[in-house]
Design a protein around this motif. Sequence first.
Motif, PDB file in Angstrom:
ATOM      1  N   LYS A 170      -4.752   1.735 -12.377  1.00 51.24           N
ATOM      2  CA  LYS A 170      -3.786   2.287 -13.326  1.00 51.24           C
ATOM      3  C   LYS A 170      -2.749   1.218 -13.627  1.00 51.24           C
ATOM      4  N   VAL A 171      -2.136   1.345 -14.796  1.00 50.27           N
ATOM      5  CA  VAL A 171      -1.114   0.387 -15.204  1.00 50.27           C
ATOM      6  C   VAL A 171       0.145   1.146 -15.558  1.00 50.27           C
ATOM      7  N   LEU A 175       0.842  -1.189   0.000  1.00 46.20           N
ATOM      8  CA  LEU A 175       0.000   0.000   0.000  1.00 46.20           C
ATOM      9  C   LEU A 175       0.878   1.240   0.000  1.00 46.20           C
ATOM     10  N   GLU A 176       0.677   2.079  -1.000  1.00 42.49           N
ATOM     11  CA  GLU A 176       1.373   3.362  -1.089  1.00 42.49           C
ATOM     12  C   GLU A 176       0.329   4.414  -1.406  1.00 42.49           C
ATOM     13  N   GLY A 177       0.089   5.306  -0.449  1.00 44.69           N
ATOM     14  CA  GLY A 177      -0.919   6.334  -0.656  1.00 44.69           C
ATOM     15  C   GLY A 177      -2.296   5.717  -0.779  1.00 44.69           C
ATOM     16  N   GLU A 178      -2.993   6.025  -1.867  1.00 40.67           N
ATOM     17  CA  GLU A 178      -4.368   5.565  -2.064  1.00 40.67           C
ATOM     18  C   GLU A 178      -4.454   4.301  -2.919  1.00 40.67           C
ATOM     19  N   TYR A 179      -3.312   3.697  -3.240  1.00 41.14           N
ATOM     20  CA  TYR A 179      -3.291   2.532  -4.129  1.00 41.14           C
ATOM     21  C   TYR A 179      -2.447   1.392  -3.573  1.00 41.14           C
ATOM     22  N   TYR A 180      -2.891   0.169  -3.871  1.00 42.49           N
ATOM     23  CA  TYR A 180      -2.023  -0.981  -3.703  1.00 42.49           C
ATOM     24  C   TYR A 180      -1.191  -1.075  -4.970  1.00 42.49           C
ATOM     25  N   HIS A 181       0.109  -1.098  -4.819  1.00 41.56           N
ATOM     26  CA  HIS A 181       1.021  -1.244  -5.944  1.00 41.56           C
ATOM     27  C   HIS A 181       1.353  -2.732  -6.053  1.00 41.56           C
ATOM     28  N   VAL A 182       0.932  -3.324  -7.151  1.00 40.96           N
ATOM     29  CA  VAL A 182       1.183  -4.735  -7.388  1.00 40.96           C
ATOM     30  C   VAL A 182       2.291  -4.810  -8.438  1.00 40.96           C
ATOM     31  N   ARG A 183       3.493  -5.159  -7.981  1.00 41.38           N
ATOM     32  CA  ARG A 183       4.667  -5.163  -8.861  1.00 41.38           C
ATOM     33  C   ARG A 183       4.846  -6.545  -9.485  1.00 41.38           C
ATOM     34  N   PHE A 184       4.982  -6.528 -10.813  1.00 40.40           N
ATOM     35  CA  PHE A 184       5.222  -7.766 -11.555  1.00 40.40           C
ATOM     36  C   PHE A 184       6.670  -7.887 -12.003  1.00 40.40           C
ATOM     37  N   GLU A 234      10.630  -3.539 -26.653  1.00 43.00           N
ATOM     38  CA  GLU A 234       9.476  -4.115 -25.977  1.00 43.00           C
ATOM     39  C   GLU A 234       8.985  -3.254 -24.804  1.00 43.00           C
ATOM     40  N   TRP A 235       7.672  -3.071 -24.749  1.00 46.42           N
ATOM     41  CA  TRP A 235       7.003  -2.440 -23.617  1.00 46.42           C
ATOM     42  C   TRP A 235       6.143  -3.509 -22.954  1.00 46.42           C
ATOM     43  N   VAL A 236       6.250  -3.641 -21.634  1.00 52.00           N
ATOM     44  CA  VAL A 236       5.469  -4.624 -20.879  1.00 52.00           C
ATOM     45  C   VAL A 236       4.974  -3.986 -19.582  1.00 52.00           C
ATOM     46  N   VAL A 237       4.032  -4.651 -18.928  1.00 53.31           N
ATOM     47  CA  VAL A 237       3.503  -4.161 -17.654  1.00 53.31           C
ATOM     48  C   VAL A 237       4.575  -4.303 -16.582  1.00 53.31           C
ATOM     49  N   GLN A 238       4.846  -3.205 -15.888  1.00 52.23           N
ATOM     50  CA  GLN A 238       5.781  -3.231 -14.762  1.00 52.23           C
ATOM     51  C   GLN A 238       4.998  -3.425 -13.465  1.00 52.23           C
ATOM     52  N   SER A 239       3.908  -2.645 -13.307  1.00 54.05           N
ATOM     53  CA  SER A 239       3.085  -2.770 -12.107  1.00 54.05           C
ATOM     54  C   SER A 239       1.662  -2.304 -12.395  1.00 54.05           C
ATOM     55  N   VAL A 240       0.762  -2.704 -11.507  1.00 55.85           N
ATOM     56  CA  VAL A 240      -0.634  -2.303 -11.594  1.00 55.85           C
ATOM     57  C   VAL A 240      -0.991  -1.659 -10.263  1.00 55.85           C
ATOM     58  N   LEU A 241      -1.687  -0.526 -10.329  1.00 57.05           N
ATOM     59  CA  LEU A 241      -2.118   0.175  -9.130  1.00 57.05           C
ATOM     60  C   LEU A 241      -3.625  -0.002  -8.985  1.00 57.05           C
ATOM     61  N   ILE A 242      -4.035  -0.530  -7.841  1.00 57.50           N
ATOM     62  CA  ILE A 242      -5.449  -0.803  -7.560  1.00 57.50           C
ATOM     63  C   ILE A 242      -5.859   0.072  -6.376  1.00 57.50           C
ATOM     64  N   PRO A 243      -7.019   0.751  -6.459  1.00 57.27           N
ATOM     65  CA  PRO A 243      -7.451   1.598  -5.348  1.00 57.27           C
ATOM     66  C   PRO A 243      -7.480   0.853  -4.014  1.00 57.27           C
ATOM     67  N   GLU A 244      -7.081   1.552  -2.969  1.00 56.29           N
ATOM     68  CA  GLU A 244      -6.973   0.994  -1.618  1.00 56.29           C
ATOM     69  C   GLU A 244      -8.262   0.325  -1.153  1.00 56.29           C
ATOM     70  N   ALA A 245      -9.411   0.866  -1.532  1.00 59.74           N
ATOM     71  CA  ALA A 245     -10.698   0.336  -1.085  1.00 59.74           C
ATOM     72  C   ALA A 245     -10.906  -1.124  -1.482  1.00 59.74           C
ATOM     73  N   ALA A 246     -10.201  -1.599  -2.494  1.00 53.14           N
ATOM     74  CA  ALA A 246     -10.359  -2.983  -2.952  1.00 53.14           C
ATOM     75  C   ALA A 246      -9.838  -3.985  -1.925  1.00 53.14           C
ATOM     76  N   GLY A 247      -8.855  -3.597  -1.126  1.00 48.19           N
ATOM     77  CA  GLY A 247      -8.227  -4.517  -0.177  1.00 48.19           C
ATOM     78  C   GLY A 247      -7.081  -5.253  -0.842  1.00 48.19           C
ATOM     79  N   LYS A 248      -6.150  -5.734  -0.044  1.00 41.93           N
ATOM     80  CA  LYS A 248      -4.915  -6.324  -0.559  1.00 41.93           C
ATOM     81  C   LYS A 248      -5.156  -7.592  -1.386  1.00 41.93           C
ATOM     82  N   THR A 249      -6.012  -8.488  -0.907  1.00 38.75           N
ATOM     83  CA  THR A 249      -6.266  -9.737  -1.612  1.00 38.75           C
ATOM     84  C   THR A 249      -6.925  -9.491  -2.966  1.00 38.75           C
TER      85      THR A 249
END
Length: 89
Positions: A48-49, A12-21, A59-74
Amino acid sequence: MPRIPEPKLVELEGEYYHVRFRDPDEFSEIRTPEWAQEAAAEVSTGSKVRTGHRKGSDEWVVQSVLIPEAAGKTTARSDAQKIIEKLES
């Protein structure tokens, strides 16, 4: 078909969960393109992606996806996985 990576980190960073791939050090440039955000919103509203331009490649690929905090970590982890599968399949 390229191999879809598993999430390496969910924090969790700020208002988003940062999911790093992928490690940000793999990239020469990282952007948050609007087209990817629109595609991601079909899975998780407000997400956000971040895409990265691989060093020494075109090549461009997904580095991380940001999901709003309200969604919860899981849910953030699960939704991010669905988003990267949608974008990289």
